[in-house]
Write a protein that holds these residues in place. Sequence first.
Motif, PDB file in Angstrom:
ATOM      1  N   GLU A 203      11.141   1.561 -11.081  1.00 45.48           N
ATOM      2  CA  GLU A 203      10.790   2.173 -10.093  1.00 45.48           C
ATOM      3  C   GLU A 203       9.790   1.888  -9.022  1.00 45.48           C
ATOM      4  O   GLU A 203       9.637   1.542  -7.987  1.00 45.48           O
ATOM      5  CB  GLU A 203      10.893   3.485 -10.009  1.00 45.48           C
ATOM      6  CG  GLU A 203      11.088   4.279  -8.739  1.00 45.48           C
ATOM      7  CD  GLU A 203      11.085   5.838  -8.891  1.00 45.48           C
ATOM      8  OE1 GLU A 203      11.410   6.596  -8.049  1.00 45.48           O
ATOM      9  OE2 GLU A 203      11.073   6.325 -10.234  1.00 45.48           O
ATOM     10  N   HIS A 204       8.601   1.409  -9.922  1.00 43.10           N
ATOM     11  CA  HIS A 204       7.483   1.163  -9.044  1.00 43.10           C
ATOM     12  C   HIS A 204       6.833  -0.045  -9.437  1.00 43.10           C
ATOM     13  O   HIS A 204       5.701  -0.687  -8.982  1.00 43.10           O
ATOM     14  CB  HIS A 204       6.248   2.172  -9.482  1.00 43.10           C
ATOM     15  CG  HIS A 204       6.629   3.697  -8.887  1.00 43.10           C
ATOM     16  ND1 HIS A 204       6.702   3.996  -7.470  1.00 43.10           N
ATOM     17  CD2 HIS A 204       7.203   4.625  -9.473  1.00 43.10           C
ATOM     18  CE1 HIS A 204       7.248   5.188  -7.478  1.00 43.10           C
ATOM     19  NE2 HIS A 204       7.304   5.522  -8.570  1.00 43.10           N
ATOM     20  N   HIS A 226       5.972   0.680  -2.646  1.00 43.96           N
ATOM     21  CA  HIS A 226       7.048   1.762  -2.298  1.00 43.96           C
ATOM     22  C   HIS A 226       8.163   2.003  -3.666  1.00 43.96           C
ATOM     23  O   HIS A 226       8.240   0.838  -4.084  1.00 43.96           O
ATOM     24  CB  HIS A 226       7.647   1.640  -0.916  1.00 43.96           C
ATOM     25  CG  HIS A 226       6.738   1.896   0.206  1.00 43.96           C
ATOM     26  ND1 HIS A 226       6.373   2.883   0.454  1.00 43.96           N
ATOM     27  CD2 HIS A 226       6.236   1.054   0.673  1.00 43.96           C
ATOM     28  CE1 HIS A 226       5.506   2.803   1.680  1.00 43.96           C
ATOM     29  NE2 HIS A 226       5.610   1.619   1.775  1.00 43.96           N
ATOM     30  N   PRO A 227       8.740   2.930  -3.682  1.00 45.09           N
ATOM     31  CA  PRO A 227       9.820   2.862  -5.087  1.00 45.09           C
ATOM     32  C   PRO A 227      11.025   2.156  -4.571  1.00 45.09           C
ATOM     33  O   PRO A 227      11.195   2.123  -3.518  1.00 45.09           O
ATOM     34  CB  PRO A 227      10.015   4.511  -5.195  1.00 45.09           C
ATOM     35  CG  PRO A 227       9.503   5.131  -3.876  1.00 45.09           C
ATOM     36  CD  PRO A 227       8.579   4.321  -3.379  1.00 45.09           C
ATOM     37  N   ILE A 228      11.643   1.612  -5.518  1.00 49.66           N
ATOM     38  CA  ILE A 228      12.887   0.966  -5.527  1.00 49.66           C
ATOM     39  C   ILE A 228      13.733   1.482  -6.437  1.00 49.66           C
ATOM     40  O   ILE A 228      13.710   2.378  -7.053  1.00 49.66           O
ATOM     41  CB  ILE A 228      12.695  -0.600  -5.787  1.00 49.66           C
ATOM     42  CG1 ILE A 228      12.582  -0.785  -7.269  1.00 49.66           C
ATOM     43  CG2 ILE A 228      11.742  -1.273  -4.787  1.00 49.66           C
ATOM     44  CD1 ILE A 228      12.242  -2.284  -7.802  1.00 49.66           C
ATOM     45  N   VAL A 229      15.099   0.998  -6.429  1.00 52.47           N
ATOM     46  CA  VAL A 229      16.239   1.374  -7.057  1.00 52.47           C
ATOM     47  C   VAL A 229      16.544   0.318  -8.075  1.00 52.47           C
ATOM     48  O   VAL A 229      17.213  -0.514  -7.920  1.00 52.47           O
ATOM     49  CB  VAL A 229      17.328   1.695  -6.433  1.00 52.47           C
ATOM     50  CG1 VAL A 229      18.713   2.460  -7.353  1.00 52.47           C
ATOM     51  CG2 VAL A 229      17.078   2.972  -5.237  1.00 52.47           C
ATOM     52  N   LYS A 247      16.001  -3.255  -4.226  1.00 52.12           N
ATOM     53  CA  LYS A 247      16.786  -2.383  -3.359  1.00 52.12           C
ATOM     54  C   LYS A 247      15.773  -1.348  -2.967  1.00 52.12           C
ATOM     55  O   LYS A 247      15.380  -0.484  -4.002  1.00 52.12           O
ATOM     56  CB  LYS A 247      18.127  -1.541  -4.036  1.00 52.12           C
ATOM     57  CG  LYS A 247      18.615  -0.622  -3.260  1.00 52.12           C
ATOM     58  CD  LYS A 247      19.358  -1.015  -1.887  1.00 52.12           C
ATOM     59  CE  LYS A 247      20.319  -0.080  -1.246  1.00 52.12           C
ATOM     60  NZ  LYS A 247      19.470   1.034  -0.984  1.00 52.12           N
ATOM     61  N   LYS A 248      15.489  -1.070  -1.619  1.00 49.44           N
ATOM     62  CA  LYS A 248      14.570   0.144  -1.168  1.00 49.44           C
ATOM     63  C   LYS A 248      15.094   1.398  -1.754  1.00 49.44           C
ATOM     64  O   LYS A 248      16.492   1.517  -1.404  1.00 49.44           O
ATOM     65  CB  LYS A 248      14.378  -0.214   0.328  1.00 49.44           C
ATOM     66  CG  LYS A 248      13.727  -1.320   0.463  1.00 49.44           C
ATOM     67  CD  LYS A 248      13.401  -1.517   2.277  1.00 49.44           C
ATOM     68  CE  LYS A 248      12.699  -2.497   2.700  1.00 49.44           C
ATOM     69  NZ  LYS A 248      12.344  -2.686   4.074  1.00 49.44           N
ATOM     70  N   GLU A 249      14.238   2.348  -1.928  1.00 51.87           N
ATOM     71  CA  GLU A 249      14.792   3.641  -2.313  1.00 51.87           C
ATOM     72  C   GLU A 249      15.033   4.263  -0.909  1.00 51.87           C
ATOM     73  O   GLU A 249      15.734   5.107  -0.698  1.00 51.87           O
ATOM     74  CB  GLU A 249      13.853   4.334  -3.033  1.00 51.87           C
ATOM     75  CG  GLU A 249      14.101   5.979  -3.672  1.00 51.87           C
ATOM     76  CD  GLU A 249      13.224   6.574  -4.532  1.00 51.87           C
ATOM     77  OE1 GLU A 249      12.509   7.345  -3.947  1.00 51.87           O
ATOM     78  OE2 GLU A 249      13.325   6.331  -5.543  1.00 51.87           O
ATOM     79  N   GLU A 250      14.233   4.136   0.029  1.00 55.62           N
ATOM     80  CA  GLU A 250      14.279   4.496   1.459  1.00 55.62           C
ATOM     81  C   GLU A 250      14.431   3.173   2.467  1.00 55.62           C
ATOM     82  O   GLU A 250      13.499   2.308   2.180  1.00 55.62           O
ATOM     83  CB  GLU A 250      13.145   5.657   1.851  1.00 55.62           C
ATOM     84  CG  GLU A 250      13.203   6.898   0.859  1.00 55.62           C
ATOM     85  CD  GLU A 250      12.344   7.878   1.330  1.00 55.62           C
ATOM     86  OE1 GLU A 250      12.142   8.048   2.219  1.00 55.62           O
ATOM     87  OE2 GLU A 250      11.416   8.236   0.311  1.00 55.62           O
TER      88      GLU A 250
END
Length: 371
Positions: A203-204, A226-229, A247-250
């Motif tokens: 995730e990070h 930033h966190p990802i998926v 893939k961006k989390e947001e």
Amino acid sequence: MAAELFSKANEEFVSENYQRAIELYSEAIQAEDDRDDFYVNRAQAYLKLEKYTEAYNDCSKACTIKPKNVKAHLRKGIALFHLKDYKNAIDAFREGQSLDSADSSYAKWLEKCEAELPPLSSSSTEQASSAPTEPTEEPSTQPTAQTPSDSTTEPPTMPPAEPVKMPSGPKTKHDWYQTATHVIVTILIKNVAKEDFTADIQEHTVSVSIRQGSGTDYSLELDLAHPIVPAQSNYKVMSTKVEIKLKKEEGIQWTKLEGEGQPKEPTAYMAAPVATAPTTSQYPSSSTVSRDWDKLALEVAEEEKTEKKEGDAALNSLFQQIYSDGTDDVKRAMLKSFYESGGTVLSTNWTEVGKDKVDVKPPDGLEWKKY
């Protein structure tokens, strides 16, 4: 003072100015030498420059200041691995794994270390167990003189061996760009066999290892801003590069690829306007230095032409070909139908599409909702 220097050093690191980052981290450490994060970040810059002994020393210092610093144990193990000290690297990875068992990168590094160690031979054990024992001597009746070494002298200790420097291989560059939904990291390295490539996407963090024919491994450790998926992220190994799609989390715009504790940008991602007459191909990057990627584009153009596309990529390629080869009426029909139907209809018949508004036609079993 120290915090400001540390912040500037992080900016230089993100811009891939690793030597300058080390200088600023060093100044910050001189001003405040009890901050474990200062040493850990400088160690990461040393790893980028393949200065593994310096990285090991910084991580050891960070572990002394804060024994539960997970990043310090991980980077210490990576430095030891590249110094070919696999047994101590295993100890460092196991210590970090005990602090953060959810991070699968430790298991992968442990596997790499164990693969480098020679297999244990059972012959020596069997020989020791089957060897005849010495006969026991009868106790002597004569008094014997005791020497001081019988009870007080400890066995001499050997001085620690200097870590072996690994030969430096060719420098490998990486860059990145982003879309509204993904961050794409590109590693410019040619002829990588798929079995020699491993990537651990969390995730990070992103951890990449590539085994090279020169006898050295290329490694890339990223602490994402930033966190990802991870489940929706993937990578692709090509003949001229490796592409990692995160893939961006947001759906926010990243200003940096890496960073620690960076607040989220309040504004949503907005694509930059397309220039009408670009003179040079520019590649969006974390670096402040502009790069001309025309030469690279020529190298990969042939590969991308012949690359076999599958699934959505093949379908999108077909639509693009139809649009580029179509007449003005075909292009108008495709644009109008796709826009008015919310992406559910794509028609090339302008005579039909031009008469009225195109209705939404969702796939069978799905219901269209307007938000």
